[in-house]
Design a protein around this motif. Sequence first.
Motif, PDB file in Angstrom:
ATOM      1  N   GLY A 151      59.776   7.590  25.874  1.00  0.00           N
ATOM      2  CA  GLY A 151      59.459   7.835  27.270  1.00  0.00           C
ATOM      3  C   GLY A 151      57.990   8.050  27.568  1.00  0.00           C
ATOM      4  O   GLY A 151      57.610   8.232  28.727  1.00  0.00           O
ATOM      5  N   LEU A 152      57.144   8.013  26.545  1.00  0.00           N
ATOM      6  CA  LEU A 152      55.725   8.281  26.736  1.00  0.00           C
ATOM      7  C   LEU A 152      54.967   7.015  27.111  1.00  0.00           C
ATOM      8  O   LEU A 152      55.112   5.978  26.459  1.00  0.00           O
ATOM      9  CB  LEU A 152      55.120   8.864  25.454  1.00  0.00           C
ATOM     10  CG  LEU A 152      53.604   9.117  25.471  1.00  0.00           C
ATOM     11  CD1 LEU A 152      53.257  10.264  26.417  1.00  0.00           C
ATOM     12  CD2 LEU A 152      53.097   9.417  24.051  1.00  0.00           C
ATOM     13  N   ASP A 153      54.143   7.119  28.152  1.00  0.00           N
ATOM     14  CA  ASP A 153      53.197   6.064  28.503  1.00  0.00           C
ATOM     15  C   ASP A 153      51.906   6.386  27.763  1.00  0.00           C
ATOM     16  O   ASP A 153      51.146   7.275  28.175  1.00  0.00           O
ATOM     17  CB  ASP A 153      52.986   6.047  30.015  1.00  0.00           C
ATOM     18  CG  ASP A 153      52.038   4.940  30.479  1.00  0.00           C
ATOM     19  OD1 ASP A 153      51.156   4.534  29.695  1.00  0.00           O
ATOM     20  OD2 ASP A 153      52.173   4.502  31.633  1.00  0.00           O
ATOM     21  N   GLU A 154      51.649   5.684  26.667  1.00  0.00           N
ATOM     22  CA  GLU A 154      50.524   6.029  25.801  1.00  0.00           C
ATOM     23  C   GLU A 154      49.177   5.745  26.459  1.00  0.00           C
ATOM     24  O   GLU A 154      48.215   6.500  26.256  1.00  0.00           O
ATOM     25  CB  GLU A 154      50.658   5.300  24.470  1.00  0.00           C
ATOM     26  CG  GLU A 154      51.876   5.761  23.670  1.00  0.00           C
ATOM     27  CD  GLU A 154      52.053   5.021  22.356  1.00  0.00           C
ATOM     28  OE1 GLU A 154      51.083   4.360  21.906  1.00  0.00           O
ATOM     29  OE2 GLU A 154      53.156   5.098  21.774  1.00  0.00           O
ATOM     30  N   GLU A 155      49.082   4.697  27.242  1.00  0.00           N
ATOM     31  CA  GLU A 155      47.822   4.410  27.930  1.00  0.00           C
ATOM     32  C   GLU A 155      47.498   5.498  28.943  1.00  0.00           C
ATOM     33  O   GLU A 155      46.356   5.945  29.054  1.00  0.00           O
ATOM     34  CB  GLU A 155      47.891   3.040  28.614  1.00  0.00           C
ATOM     35  CG  GLU A 155      47.893   1.865  27.649  1.00  0.00           C
ATOM     36  CD  GLU A 155      47.774   0.539  28.376  1.00  0.00           C
ATOM     37  OE1 GLU A 155      47.590   0.544  29.616  1.00  0.00           O
ATOM     38  OE2 GLU A 155      47.862  -0.507  27.709  1.00  0.00           O
ATOM     39  N   ARG A 156      48.512   5.925  29.673  1.00  0.00           N
ATOM     40  CA  ARG A 156      48.289   6.998  30.633  1.00  0.00           C
ATOM     41  C   ARG A 156      47.909   8.294  29.922  1.00  0.00           C
ATOM     42  O   ARG A 156      47.031   9.025  30.379  1.00  0.00           O
ATOM     43  CB  ARG A 156      49.543   7.219  31.478  1.00  0.00           C
ATOM     44  CG  ARG A 156      49.368   8.345  32.493  1.00  0.00           C
ATOM     45  CD  ARG A 156      50.635   8.671  33.233  1.00  0.00           C
ATOM     46  NE  ARG A 156      50.426   9.825  34.105  1.00  0.00           N
ATOM     47  CZ  ARG A 156      51.389  10.454  34.764  1.00  0.00           C
ATOM     48  NH1 ARG A 156      52.636  10.041  34.658  1.00  0.00           N
ATOM     49  NH2 ARG A 156      51.107  11.502  35.524  1.00  0.00           N
TER      50      ARG A 156
END
Length: 303
Positions: A146-151
């Motif tokens: 569920g993690l948005d790594e870029e964000r």
Amino acid sequence: MTSAPQLAPVLEVVEYTDPLCPWSWGAEPVLRLLHTTLDGRVRRRRVFCVLFDEDDDPAPDPAAETAWYARYVEDISAHTRSPRAPRITRVAASSWPSSLVAAAAELQGGTVADRVLRRLRETVFVRGEPADTPELALAAAQGVPGLDEERLAADAASAAVRERVRADRAEARRPVPEVRSVAGGSPHPGAAKETPDGAYRYALPTLLLRTPDGAYRAVPGWRPYEAYAEAVGLLCPELTTAPVTLPADRALERHRSLTEPERELLTHGPWPPAGAVRVETGNGPLWLHPEEAGTGRGRPSPR
């Protein structure tokens, strides 16, 4: 005219912590149990205290400091039974990178934030290499569901998140008077620590439970579940605190990694669940969800 139904009292649970604090790592089983039991009925807030600061003087002998710190962590793990790395490569240079990443993860929801913080803790206490640079802290979070790594990377580098952690650091250095002197009975009773400038900061971990009318209770240091339940009961008797455990497979799905003390406190039913991966550490296993094992982040450093 009938009056509107009254809402249940609101309780805020403030956790003063640091991603790289060994006592906070040791308190994870009890704090996870508390959060599971009170899930959805209280407001949770973490305050990142910056245990290892950017302006701390470097050690004159890094090897000797690392050896001392490894013994210190080993002594703590003897009390808490939490895993420790077979070998710690160094003492963390700074808590800022991991604190910034942990704070940035909170912008993506509580579940993601919990999992990212856990990954950061495990860098030092399972793998032996603290996430004390931006690159290491972001790498620790890779693959979190569920993690948005870029964000995450953008938020962790933002002025807003740095200001949030700066405010956290300042708040941690304004402890309530009750924690200046704390009764013993625990290997880590949690009395506030004096800072170089003569002020004080909370010992880690410390929980501060507060109601909207200003009543509060502080529970400092390494404490049993009953100490937290008692504080909740004094402030909000309506909140039941009978421990809530989960079936083994659900607990591993929720938390993604479990220590032996967590397995004992948080789960019920047959163990291990199907697919669970056992990782050996310096003093007992860490159990990983199979999807977590594939990331490689749970592997301890070589002996």
